[in-house]
Write a protein that holds these residues in place. Structure first.
Motif, PDB file in Angstrom:
ATOM      1  N   GLY A 142     -15.030   0.006  -1.814  1.00 60.15           N
ATOM      2  CA  GLY A 142     -13.878   0.895  -1.807  1.00 60.15           C
ATOM      3  C   GLY A 142     -13.386   1.231  -0.414  1.00 60.15           C
ATOM      4  N   MET A 143     -14.246   1.090   0.559  1.00 56.41           N
ATOM      5  CA  MET A 143     -13.838   1.409   1.922  1.00 56.41           C
ATOM      6  C   MET A 143     -12.753   0.465   2.436  1.00 56.41           C
ATOM      7  N   ALA A 144     -12.686  -0.696   1.799  1.00 51.28           N
ATOM      8  CA  ALA A 144     -11.616  -1.616   2.192  1.00 51.28           C
ATOM      9  C   ALA A 144     -10.276  -1.145   1.624  1.00 51.28           C
ATOM     10  N   LEU A 145     -10.324  -0.327   0.600  1.00 45.55           N
ATOM     11  CA  LEU A 145      -9.091   0.168  -0.026  1.00 45.55           C
ATOM     12  C   LEU A 145      -8.531   1.371   0.706  1.00 45.55           C
ATOM     13  N   THR A 146      -9.341   1.973   1.536  1.00 45.95           N
ATOM     14  CA  THR A 146      -8.884   3.127   2.305  1.00 45.95           C
ATOM     15  C   THR A 146      -8.750   2.767   3.776  1.00 45.95           C
ATOM     16  N   ASN A 147      -8.595   1.479   4.020  1.00 46.15           N
ATOM     17  CA  ASN A 147      -8.349   0.984   5.374  1.00 46.15           C
ATOM     18  C   ASN A 147      -9.479   1.211   6.357  1.00 46.15           C
TER      19      ASN A 147
ATOM     20  N   ALA B  57       0.856   5.547  -8.629  1.00 45.72           N
ATOM     21  CA  ALA B  57       1.198   4.810  -7.412  1.00 45.72           C
ATOM     22  C   ALA B  57       0.034   3.944  -6.952  1.00 45.72           C
ATOM     23  N   GLY B  58      -1.123   4.137  -7.568  1.00 49.93           N
ATOM     24  CA  GLY B  58      -2.314   3.428  -7.105  1.00 49.93           C
ATOM     25  C   GLY B  58      -2.617   3.841  -5.672  1.00 49.93           C
ATOM     26  N   TYR B  59      -2.433   5.122  -5.440  1.00 50.61           N
ATOM     27  CA  TYR B  59      -2.574   5.601  -4.065  1.00 50.61           C
ATOM     28  C   TYR B  59      -4.020   5.807  -3.641  1.00 50.61           C
ATOM     29  N   ARG B  60      -4.338   5.319  -2.472  1.00 47.13           N
ATOM     30  CA  ARG B  60      -5.596   5.615  -1.816  1.00 47.13           C
ATOM     31  C   ARG B  60      -5.262   6.104  -0.424  1.00 47.13           C
ATOM     32  N   PRO B  61      -5.789   7.242  -0.037  1.00 49.15           N
ATOM     33  CA  PRO B  61      -5.458   7.738   1.303  1.00 49.15           C
ATOM     34  C   PRO B  61      -5.894   6.750   2.371  1.00 49.15           C
ATOM     35  N   ASN B  62      -5.108   6.634   3.371  1.00 50.99           N
ATOM     36  CA  ASN B  62      -5.437   5.776   4.500  1.00 50.99           C
ATOM     37  C   ASN B  62      -6.378   6.554   5.417  1.00 50.99           C
ATOM     38  N   LEU B  63      -7.652   6.207   5.326  1.00 52.53           N
ATOM     39  CA  LEU B  63      -8.635   6.970   6.097  1.00 52.53           C
ATOM     40  C   LEU B  63      -8.541   6.691   7.591  1.00 52.53           C
TER      41      LEU B  63
ATOM     42  N   MET C 140       0.856  -1.193   0.000  1.00 43.14           N
ATOM     43  CA  MET C 140       0.000   0.000   0.000  1.00 43.14           C
ATOM     44  C   MET C 140       0.883   1.232   0.000  1.00 43.14           C
ATOM     45  N   SER C 141       0.712   2.038  -1.005  1.00 44.11           N
ATOM     46  CA  SER C 141       1.542   3.240  -1.051  1.00 44.11           C
ATOM     47  C   SER C 141       0.931   4.317  -0.159  1.00 44.11           C
ATOM     48  N   ASN C 142       1.793   5.186   0.294  1.00 41.73           N
ATOM     49  CA  ASN C 142       1.306   6.231   1.190  1.00 41.73           C
ATOM     50  C   ASN C 142       1.556   7.622   0.613  1.00 41.73           C
ATOM     51  N   ILE C 143       1.227   8.601   1.387  1.00 44.32           N
ATOM     52  CA  ILE C 143       1.290   9.965   0.876  1.00 44.32           C
ATOM     53  C   ILE C 143       2.731  10.384   0.579  1.00 44.32           C
ATOM     54  N   ARG C 144       3.661   9.824   1.305  1.00 52.39           N
ATOM     55  CA  ARG C 144       5.080  10.163   1.067  1.00 52.39           C
ATOM     56  C   ARG C 144       5.539   9.672  -0.296  1.00 52.39           C
TER      57      ARG C 144
ATOM     58  N   ASP D 170     -13.675  -1.562 -11.818  1.00 49.27           N
ATOM     59  CA  ASP D 170     -12.598  -2.111 -12.645  1.00 49.27           C
ATOM     60  C   ASP D 170     -11.257  -1.447 -12.334  1.00 49.27           C
ATOM     61  N   LYS D 171     -11.300  -0.136 -12.210  1.00 47.13           N
ATOM     62  CA  LYS D 171     -10.051   0.583 -11.972  1.00 47.13           C
ATOM     63  C   LYS D 171      -9.412   0.237 -10.629  1.00 47.13           C
ATOM     64  N   ASP D 172     -10.208  -0.357  -9.748  1.00 47.54           N
ATOM     65  CA  ASP D 172      -9.674  -0.704  -8.431  1.00 47.54           C
ATOM     66  C   ASP D 172      -9.199  -2.148  -8.357  1.00 47.54           C
ATOM     67  N   ALA D 173      -9.402  -2.866  -9.453  1.00 54.09           N
ATOM     68  CA  ALA D 173      -9.183  -4.319  -9.401  1.00 54.09           C
ATOM     69  C   ALA D 173      -7.784  -4.699  -8.919  1.00 54.09           C
ATOM     70  N   ALA D 174      -6.788  -3.968  -9.382  1.00 50.97           N
ATOM     71  CA  ALA D 174      -5.421  -4.320  -9.012  1.00 50.97           C
ATOM     72  C   ALA D 174      -5.224  -4.201  -7.499  1.00 50.97           C
TER      73      ALA D 174
END
Lengths: 335, 335
Positions: B109-114, A43-49, A1-5, B130-134
């Motif tokens: 998607g909430m699982a992707l943002t922890n 980066a396929g970044y999603r913010p860590n909520l 999981m990539s992060n903001i940095r 689809d865009k989240d599949a990876a």
DNA sequence: TTGAAAGCGCTAACAC
DNA sequence: GTGTTAGCGCTTTCAA
């Protein structure tokens, strides 16, 4: 999981800029914005909520305490809550309490450990444990569909229960019924008492009165409705009409009446409360009180949100209108 | 809200010791433990689980994607999930998707943002965009009561749907029925196809076959059951028995049959699937297939937990047993 | 058995 | 408009 940095590194800016780009894109230059968004993409970044919430000190979640999730009326209320929550960027934590204090205390406690920013209580009990009361005082909470017993500190979203019961009494009286039975909900519940009082009030207005022997206690379940009907219909005085305080009990009551060889509504009229979808498909279809369940849920969530945000409430009591739906299960008294 | 530092200060130890006292009391001396717990008490301290979760990188929450929370069958499944979740220290986030991809994608998607450590999908669609599949590939997920279409990467907890439909077909055949109608669920659903196939298989075993004109499409709702029954009962070939793929449709179908002046089961036998509580209170009471809904929910949660913790699964497919409950809505064919 | 301190990923105050 | 940095409350390694 990539992060903001990681995103900052890729786009050659600081983490603050990345944060800004994501929360308030206007505040960064178009070029920067573009680069950052590209890096986010790559980066396929999603913010860590989890981190965001922690940082902001809020969970952006609300806990809903529901006495019985299998009750379709509550399902609809929850739908309304959830829609409103989603609109406001909140998520919904579900706490099916089965009406048990230990479960309520467990789930309510989650607001004390910052797992929820607020509570929606759909039952009539103060949900916190005594030992938590001091801490709990600052937890945002609203009451919907019910009122917490002897506690007016919390906003309430409720139906005009007394008015609805009056309307139902009037409906029966207009149909010529005089021996009226009731299957109540749990008597601890303030709204059950409201309905009882409203019903009685209307009877008195017509020079009638409620016969205490024709008031039996139910638990808002199918089987307790059947039991209630059994008591009423096999007693010394048999009512010509029965008001059940929810649709499930009414469905149980119809079932029981038929089982005892009675015809509904020819021999006994039966009405419910809630207007759940099943009530249209019973035989006969059920006369009932429509409650705007989704709207109640939505209002509850919106009210809770205001409390969480420290905004003033216009009123701490929202009373929604009902509608009496006359269907086939009630008819003129054939005495 | 007091924090761990406050407790450390009050008890004259370090925050590390407070943390240890709370998580693993054995690891501190009895005297220290006592002092710390006393300070916890005095400070009214409750650990901030938002911080704890953030620190541990996990939310200890699971997201449940449910197509329709107002369906009592799903309510029971959710109960099972919730009980198991509570036992394991997890909370349940509710996502009522109404079967719509956009809602599914939002909640998944909430699982992707922890915000959730895993997903339980109660519908048959791959819930991510689809865009989240990876990114989604590493998200723990289990499927319960359904199977995700053309995707066997995820563990499944399901009923022996084919076997149940076979049993129902056998039930009808044994009662002498030959013209058998079906109101299906959405045909995209693998379990609907399983049930269809199982039913057909059993017919063939008895030298019969399914008449495609007697198979109509439903949507697991009361009204679609009524519509389905209307089509079947007003068609050129009228079935003597109808199998509805859930109880709500069966209740709708019974309602419709009566509306058309038919008697159930004298003129047409009708059966459902799920054994929701309402099915005992219809008139006539409903012949149906009992699904162990709560158990399915529990297993789903337990399986998800294993995946989250990286533990091996004994099997990626759990198939639970059904039970045919014969009640009043089916009887010998009176042709 | 205990303490010091780094670090989880993000936000926001402050400085430039 | 952008960067630096402290800090949110907790856990956990590393030392003592």
């Amino acid at each position: 999981m990539s992060n903001i940095r990681e995103v900052a590194r890729r786009s050659g800016v600081s983490v603050a800029t990345v944060s800004r780009t994501l929360k308030d894109p206007q505040r960064v230059s178009p070029q920067t914005r573009e680069r950052v968004l590209k890096a986010v993409e790559e980066a396929g970044y999603r913010p860590n909520l989890l981190a965001r919430n922690f940082s902001s000190g809020k969970s952006f979640a609300v806990m809903v305490l529901v006495p019985n999730i299998a009750n379709p009326f509550f399902s609809k209320v929850i739908r309304g809550i959830e829609k409103a929550a989603q609109d406001q960027g909140y998520s919904v934590l579900l706490g099916d309490t089965k009406g048990e204090p230990t479960h309520e205390q467990f789930y309510a406690g989650m607001a004390l450990t910052n797992q929820a920013d607020g509570l929606i209580q759909l039952d009539s009990r103060y949900p916190f444990a005594d030992k938590d009361a001091a801490l709990a005082a600052s937890v945002p909470m609203v009451n919907a569909c019910e009122r917490i017993v002897e506690d007016d500190r919390y906003p309430v979203v409720e139906l005009d229960n007394s008015g609805a019961a009056q309307a139902m009494a009037r409906h029966f009286i207009e149909l010529g019924h005089r021996r009226l039975g009731i299957v109540t909900g749990p008597l601890e519940s303030p709204i059950v008492r409201d309905r009882l009082a409203g019903f009685d009030e209307e009877l008195q207005r017509h020079g009638l009165e409620l016969n205490p022997n024709l008031v039996v206690n139910g638990e808002f379940t199918l089987s307790s409705g059947a039991e209630g009907a059994h008591k009423l219909l096999s007693g010394p005085i048999v009512p010509s009409a029965i008001f059940c305080m929810n649709d499930e009990m009414a469905i149980g009551a119809i079932h029981q009446a038929k089982k005892m060889g009675l015809q509904v509504p020819a021999d006994v009229s039966i009405a419910g409360f809630d207007n759940i979808e099943f009530s249209q498909f019973t035989d006969p279809s059920l006369t009932t009180i429509d409650q705007p369940a989704e709207t109640m849920g939505r209002y509850a969530m919106e009210t809770l949100r205001k409390i969480i945000d420290g905004k003033p409430l216009k009123s701490s009591r929202t009373i929604l209108p009902f509608e009496l739906i006359a269907r086939g299960s009630t008819s003129r008294c054939h005495d």
